[in-house]
Write a protein that holds these residues in place. Sequence first.
Motif, short mmCIF file in Angstrom:
data_model
loop_
_atom_site.label_atom_id
_atom_site.label_comp_id
_atom_site.label_asym_id
_atom_site.label_seq_id
_atom_site.Cartn_x
_atom_site.Cartn_y
_atom_site.Cartn_z
N ALA A 1 3.35 14.33 -13.34
CA ALA A 1 3.80 14.59 -11.74
C ALA A 1 3.60 16.18 -11.67
CB ALA A 1 5.22 14.35 -11.70
N PRO A 2 3.86 17.07 -12.39
CA PRO A 2 3.55 18.39 -12.37
C PRO A 2 2.08 18.68 -12.01
CG PRO A 2 4.30 18.29 -14.46
CD PRO A 2 4.27 16.93 -13.70
N LEU A 3 1.18 17.90 -12.85
CA LEU A 3 -0.11 18.37 -12.75
C LEU A 3 -1.08 17.71 -11.77
CD1 LEU A 3 -2.49 19.15 -14.65
CD2 LEU A 3 -2.84 16.88 -15.55
N LEU A 4 -0.44 16.45 -11.07
CA LEU A 4 -1.36 15.87 -10.00
C LEU A 4 -0.58 16.84 -8.81
CD1 LEU A 4 -1.50 12.20 -10.29
CD2 LEU A 4 -3.32 14.03 -10.84
N ARG A 36 -3.30 18.77 -6.43
CA ARG A 36 -3.32 18.65 -4.65
C ARG A 36 -3.22 19.80 -4.04
NH1 ARG A 36 -1.32 17.54 -0.02
NH2 ARG A 36 -1.95 15.47 1.04
N GLY A 37 -2.29 20.73 -4.50
CA GLY A 37 -2.20 21.98 -3.91
C GLY A 37 -3.48 23.02 -4.03
N ARG A 38 -4.27 22.57 -5.13
CA ARG A 38 -5.44 23.30 -5.12
C ARG A 38 -6.73 22.54 -4.43
NH1 ARG A 38 -5.89 27.24 -9.15
NH2 ARG A 38 -7.93 27.50 -8.37
N GLY A 39 -6.31 21.61 -3.50
CA GLY A 39 -7.62 20.87 -2.68
C GLY A 39 -8.06 19.70 -3.49
N VAL A 40 -7.73 18.99 -4.38
CA VAL A 40 -7.82 17.78 -5.03
C VAL A 40 -7.20 16.88 -4.15
CG1 VAL A 40 -7.73 16.37 -7.03
CG2 VAL A 40 -8.24 18.53 -7.48
N ARG A 41 -8.21 15.79 -3.63
CA ARG A 41 -7.69 14.46 -2.87
C ARG A 41 -7.82 13.20 -3.58
NH1 ARG A 41 -5.22 18.02 -1.34
NH2 ARG A 41 -5.08 18.90 0.69
N ARG A 42 -9.31 13.34 -4.63
CA ARG A 42 -9.57 11.88 -4.88
C ARG A 42 -9.64 12.15 -6.49
NH1 ARG A 42 -14.43 11.69 -3.01
NH2 ARG A 42 -13.83 10.18 -1.10
N VAL A 43 -8.79 11.42 -7.46
CA VAL A 43 -8.63 11.52 -8.92
C VAL A 43 -9.13 10.13 -9.44
CG1 VAL A 43 -7.08 11.81 -10.66
CG2 VAL A 43 -6.87 12.97 -8.41
N ALA A 44 -10.21 10.36 -10.59
CA ALA A 44 -10.41 9.22 -11.34
C ALA A 44 -9.71 9.13 -12.54
CB ALA A 44 -12.00 9.42 -11.76
N LEU A 45 -9.30 8.10 -13.14
CA LEU A 45 -8.49 7.75 -14.07
C LEU A 45 -9.27 7.53 -15.34
CD1 LEU A 45 -5.29 7.80 -14.86
CD2 LEU A 45 -5.52 5.38 -14.54
N ALA A 46 -9.20 8.25 -16.42
CA ALA A 46 -10.05 7.76 -17.78
C ALA A 46 -9.23 7.93 -18.90
CB ALA A 46 -11.32 8.98 -17.75
N VAL A 74 2.74 8.70 -8.85
CA VAL A 74 2.51 10.10 -8.14
C VAL A 74 1.53 10.23 -7.11
CG1 VAL A 74 1.86 12.47 -8.59
CG2 VAL A 74 3.29 11.11 -10.24
N ALA A 75 0.31 9.42 -7.39
CA ALA A 75 -0.84 9.59 -6.29
C ALA A 75 -0.10 9.05 -5.06
CB ALA A 75 -2.07 8.56 -7.13
N ALA A 76 0.50 7.74 -5.08
CA ALA A 76 0.98 7.37 -3.88
C ALA A 76 1.85 8.31 -3.09
CB ALA A 76 1.69 6.20 -4.23
N ALA A 77 2.68 9.08 -4.01
CA ALA A 77 3.71 9.74 -3.24
C ALA A 77 3.02 10.95 -2.56
CB ALA A 77 4.99 9.99 -4.26
N GLU A 78 1.93 11.55 -3.32
CA GLU A 78 1.37 12.90 -2.88
C GLU A 78 0.16 12.48 -2.01
OE1 GLU A 78 2.42 15.74 -3.85
OE2 GLU A 78 4.02 14.95 -4.44
N GLY A 79 -0.07 11.24 -1.88
CA GLY A 79 -1.46 11.00 -0.75
C GLY A 79 -2.67 11.31 -1.47
N LEU A 80 -2.70 10.85 -2.86
CA LEU A 80 -4.06 11.10 -3.42
C LEU A 80 -4.66 9.90 -3.73
CD1 LEU A 80 -2.70 13.39 -6.20
CD2 LEU A 80 -4.30 14.22 -4.46
N GLU A 81 -6.07 9.82 -3.55
CA GLU A 81 -6.61 8.46 -3.83
C GLU A 81 -7.03 8.44 -5.31
OE1 GLU A 81 -11.14 6.55 -3.09
OE2 GLU A 81 -10.44 8.12 -1.70
N LEU A 82 -6.49 7.13 -5.97
CA LEU A 82 -6.79 7.24 -7.26
C LEU A 82 -7.82 6.14 -7.65
CD1 LEU A 82 -5.42 7.85 -10.14
CD2 LEU A 82 -3.88 6.02 -9.97
N GLN A 83 -8.91 6.50 -8.54
CA GLN A 83 -9.87 5.65 -8.78
C GLN A 83 -9.86 5.26 -10.34
OE1 GLN A 83 -13.21 8.15 -6.21
NE2 GLN A 83 -13.88 7.46 -8.18
#
Length: 310
Positions: A118-121, A125-135, A152-161
């Motif tokens: 949670a704190p990392l994503l 996001r605050g630094r401009g990340v919008r699309r995150v791939a999961l490895a 967390v991605a759903a709550a923060e409006g991030l796209e998770l790949q």
Amino acid sequence: MAKAAKSLPPVALLLPLSGVHAALGRSMARAAGLAQGLEKKALIILDTGGTPEGAGAAARQALKQGAGIVFGPLLSAEAGAVLAAVGTRVPVVSFSNDPALLDSGLFLLGITADQAVAPLLRYARGRGVRRVALAVGSDSWSAQIAAAATRVAAAEGLELQRGPGSQPDALLVGTIAEGAQQGPAARAAGVQLLGAFSGINGSQEPLAAIEGAWLSAPDPTRFADFAARFEAQVGAPPGVIAGLAYDAAGIAVALRKSGGEDRSALLSPTGFPGVCGAVRFRENGSADRAMAILAVEQGRFRVIVGGASA
């Protein structure tokens, strides 16, 4: 206040002092012994053997010796036996991070994937990340990372790949080994590496492969003093799990100073400080934990955001 603390029942620490996890259990016992303010007579350390049967027997022995609170067991497989033995008579604070134990009646002191992700994503996001791939891999921690990242991605409006697709802004891994494997290619492609780790022990490991990564972990500056004292006594640096045992003893000290070891005392809204991050327990057994955000720069960790409070 001091008089009330002296009248409290002892604290039980259930650890695998024999069996395959004996070395880890002994390390945890030594770490707990470093906590200041907890007299030896106030601490009962009992061996679980690393098995459900041993854990149940240790829990029953803890009650026989009058323990007012139980810290342990270490393994989630042991937890059911401890709960069966203890019931609701005294609080149980497990070192596990298994989310399957939530709402079981015990508290989780282990560092969970939610606490790491949670704190990392949010920072990313605050630094401009919008699309995150999961490895991540296929083990239990990886599955927990994936589930936490989805929430967390759903709550923060991030796209998770989760598979191949357009180039992401960032790549999330759950271990340093995964980061070392994925890091060079990510860096070459201009993708920000993110590491949601359960702990890094405060050490400056060989980190060239994850140069530039952003990580979430217990604040190494808070871990450092404990680590130095532990190494001076034991001759080897402590792991994060040893740090959790030290924090458990610290929580016990705080409870005894406040005059209570019951469930309501554990649920204090002010929480408890710790070298693995300050924690504040919730009714369902989970905890908020203060995690730091670190950057890897020139092979060393730099604290970007400190883990001040939960």
